[in-house]
Design a protein around this motif. Structure first.
Motif, PDB file in Angstrom:
ATOM      1  N   THR A 159       7.059  -7.244  69.386  1.00 43.95           N
ATOM      2  CA  THR A 159       7.638  -6.341  69.938  1.00 43.95           C
ATOM      3  C   THR A 159       8.818  -6.818  70.513  1.00 43.95           C
ATOM      4  O   THR A 159       8.557  -7.822  71.415  1.00 43.95           O
ATOM      5  N   GLN A 161      10.372  -4.745  72.819  1.00 42.65           N
ATOM      6  CA  GLN A 161      10.403  -3.949  73.953  1.00 42.65           C
ATOM      7  C   GLN A 161       9.808  -4.346  75.129  1.00 42.65           C
ATOM      8  O   GLN A 161       8.910  -5.115  75.117  1.00 42.65           O
ATOM      9  N   VAL A 163       7.638  -3.639  77.615  1.00 48.18           N
ATOM     10  CA  VAL A 163       6.563  -2.998  77.793  1.00 48.18           C
ATOM     11  C   VAL A 163       5.223  -3.163  78.898  1.00 48.18           C
ATOM     12  O   VAL A 163       4.403  -2.549  78.952  1.00 48.18           O
ATOM     13  N   SER A 172       1.496   5.515  75.159  1.00 52.75           N
ATOM     14  CA  SER A 172       2.622   5.660  75.072  1.00 52.75           C
ATOM     15  C   SER A 172       3.603   4.415  75.118  1.00 52.75           C
ATOM     16  O   SER A 172       4.457   4.372  74.169  1.00 52.75           O
ATOM     17  N   GLN A 173       3.092   3.316  75.739  1.00 53.81           N
ATOM     18  CA  GLN A 173       3.584   1.979  75.760  1.00 53.81           C
ATOM     19  C   GLN A 173       3.602   1.549  74.431  1.00 53.81           C
ATOM     20  O   GLN A 173       4.464   0.696  73.724  1.00 53.81           O
ATOM     21  N   GLU A 176       6.287   2.755  71.929  1.00 54.56           N
ATOM     22  CA  GLU A 176       7.379   1.883  72.238  1.00 54.56           C
ATOM     23  C   GLU A 176       7.289   0.473  71.327  1.00 54.56           C
ATOM     24  O   GLU A 176       8.263   0.273  70.793  1.00 54.56           O
ATOM     25  N   ALA A 177       6.083  -0.218  71.770  1.00 51.74           N
ATOM     26  CA  ALA A 177       5.850  -1.569  70.977  1.00 51.74           C
ATOM     27  C   ALA A 177       6.183  -1.339  69.534  1.00 51.74           C
ATOM     28  O   ALA A 177       6.520  -2.361  69.004  1.00 51.74           O
ATOM     29  N   ARG A 179       7.294   0.674  67.460  1.00 59.84           N
ATOM     30  CA  ARG A 179       8.556   1.102  66.739  1.00 59.84           C
ATOM     31  C   ARG A 179       9.735  -0.054  66.771  1.00 59.84           C
ATOM     32  O   ARG A 179      10.703   0.324  66.338  1.00 59.84           O
ATOM     33  N   LYS A 180       9.713  -1.046  67.562  1.00 61.86           N
ATOM     34  CA  LYS A 180      10.591  -2.040  67.681  1.00 61.86           C
ATOM     35  C   LYS A 180      10.123  -3.519  67.556  1.00 61.86           C
ATOM     36  O   LYS A 180       9.419  -3.694  68.634  1.00 61.86           O
ATOM     37  N   GLU A 197      13.188  -1.749  63.297  1.00 58.92           N
ATOM     38  CA  GLU A 197      13.053  -0.217  64.033  1.00 58.92           C
ATOM     39  C   GLU A 197      12.223   0.670  63.173  1.00 58.92           C
ATOM     40  O   GLU A 197      12.943   0.921  62.027  1.00 58.92           O
ATOM     41  N   VAL A 224       6.993  11.532  71.658  1.00 59.79           N
ATOM     42  CA  VAL A 224       7.698  10.561  70.490  1.00 59.79           C
ATOM     43  C   VAL A 224       9.062  11.482  70.503  1.00 59.79           C
ATOM     44  O   VAL A 224       9.172  12.625  69.732  1.00 59.79           O
ATOM     45  N   ASP A 225      10.051  10.948  70.589  1.00 60.04           N
ATOM     46  CA  ASP A 225      11.411  11.477  70.200  1.00 60.04           C
ATOM     47  C   ASP A 225      11.672  13.069  70.801  1.00 60.04           C
ATOM     48  O   ASP A 225      11.995  14.048  70.014  1.00 60.04           O
TER      49      ASP A 225
END
Length: 297
Positions: A159, A161, A163, A172-173, A176-177, A179-180, A197, A224-225
Motif C-alpha cells: 500500500t 497509503q 494508514v 476502514s484503514q 484504504e490500504a 485500494r491503493k 488504484e 466507502v466513497d
C-alpha cells in the motif's frame, strides 16, 4: 466470570428478542454443505430486512445472486425450503466448476471461492487503474470481477497509503490500504512512480473481506466513497467446518452452526454493547475468515 461477561449476561436476559432469530440452514452430511450454510444463513437474514426494491437491486448483481434471491422469494412465501434454495445455487456453481464446487463427497468448498462467485460483478462496477499520481497518466485499466477483497500482509506491504501500523489497523484503514498500492513501475512521461488504484464505478450492495494472515480491528460500520456499510455477518473456520455469526437489521448478534443449531440460531448479544474483539473467535477454536458488510438499508 469477568465484569464484561456479567454485564453481557444481564443484557442478554433483559434484551433478548422475543422472536426466535434468523432462519438457519441444516447441514447436509452427504454433501458437506457448511460453507453454503454459513454464507446463506447470513444472506437470508439480510434479505429479510430488505424491501422489494432493494431485493431487485441485489438480483441485478450477477446471475448467481439473481438465482439466490429469487429462491429466497419462494422461501419467503413458503413455496420452497431454505435448503432447496441453497441446493439450487450449488447445482449452478457445480456446472461452472465441478472440482471447486462439488455436489457430493467430503471435499467441501472453500469459502473464499464461494464468496468470490456469489459477490461477483458482471457490470464492470470495479476497476484497477494503473495511474501516475504526478502527471495523472493512466497506463492501464483492468476490470475486477468480484467485490471480495483480500486482507493479508502482502497487501499491507504494497500500500502507498499512510494508514499506520498494521497491528492496530481497523477495517476502514484496510479499505484504504487495499485500494491503493505500489506497482514498482515508473511513468514513461515523467519517470515518477505508478500506483495501482481500485476504483468503484458503481457502488456495490455488499463488500466482503477474506481475512487471511492478519487480524484487524472490526468496525461495526465502514464508509466507502461516502456510502455507509454495516457489518452483517462473520464466517468462521475450524476443524474443517464453517459456522457463522449474523448481525441482523436491529443490531442483534446470532450464532449458527448447521450441525448443532440446525434451522435455528442462538442469541449472542447486542452489537452496541458487545466487545468486538470477541467476534474474532468462534466456538471450538474456530477463527473468523470472512467479514460481510451490507449497504445501510
Amino acid at each position: 466470570p469477568t465484569k464484561y461477561k456479567k454485564v453481557q449476561s444481564k443484557v442478554r436476559n433483559r434484551d433478548q428478542p422475543i422472536y426466535s432469530g434468523p432462519r438457519g440452514l441444516v447441514w447436509n452430511k452427504r454433501t458437506y454443505s457448511c460453507a453454503y450454510d454459513a454464507l446463506f444463513t447470513i444472506l437470508f437474514s439480510v434479505y429479510e430486512h430488505m424491501d422489494n426494491i432493494t431485493r431487485q437491486e441485489v438480483k441485478g448483481m450477477n446471475d448467481l445472486m439473481h438465482l439466490m434471491f429469487t429462491s429466497f422469494d419462494e422461501v419467503n412465501t413458503n413455496h420452497k425450503a431454505l435448503e432447496e434454495a441453497r441446493d439450487n445455487v450449488r447445482v449452478s456453481l457445480n456446472r461452472l466448476n465441478r472440482s471447486m464446487f462439488p455436489l457430493l463427497g467430503t471435499a467441501g468448498t472453500d469459502i473464499a471461492d464461494l464468496c468470490h462467485m456469489v459477490f461477483g460483478t458482471s457490470n464492470h462496477g470495479l476497476q484497477w487503474i494503473d495511474k501516475c499520481d504526478n502527471c495523472n497518466l493512466i497506463r492501464e485499466r483492468q476490470a475486477v470481477d468480484s467485490f471480495l477483497w483480500y486482507m493479508n500482509k502482502e497487501v499491507w506491504k504494497r500500500t502507498t497509503q499512510n494508514v499506520g501500523p498494521m497491528r492496530k489497523a481497523t477495517i476502514s484503514q484496510w479499505v484504504e490500504a487495499i485500494r491503493k498500492s505500489n506497482t514498482n513501475r515508473l511513468c514513461k512521461r515523467c519517470t515518477r512512480n505508478i500506483t495501482k488504484e481500485l476504483v468503484i464505478v458503481k457502488a456495490p450492495m455488499f463488500i466482503v473481506f477474506n481475512v487471511q494472515d492478519v487480524r484487524p480491528k472490526i468496525d461495526k460500520t465502514i464508509t466507502v466513497d461516502g456510502i455507509k456499510y454495516n457489518l452483517c455477518g462473520l464466517i468462521y473456520f475450524g476443524d474443517f467446518h464453517y459456522t457463522c455469526r449474523i448481525v441482523d437489521g436491529k443490531g442483534d448478534i446470532w450464532y449458527h452452526d448447521g450441525m448443532k443449531t440446525g434451522n435455528k440460531c442462538d442469541y449472542v448479544g447486542q452489537i452496541d454493547v458487545y466487545d468486538m474483539k470477541d467476534l474474532w473467535k468462534g466456538k471450538k477454536r474456530s477463527t473468523c475468515t470472512v467479514l460481510l458488510y451490507v449497504v445501510e438499508l
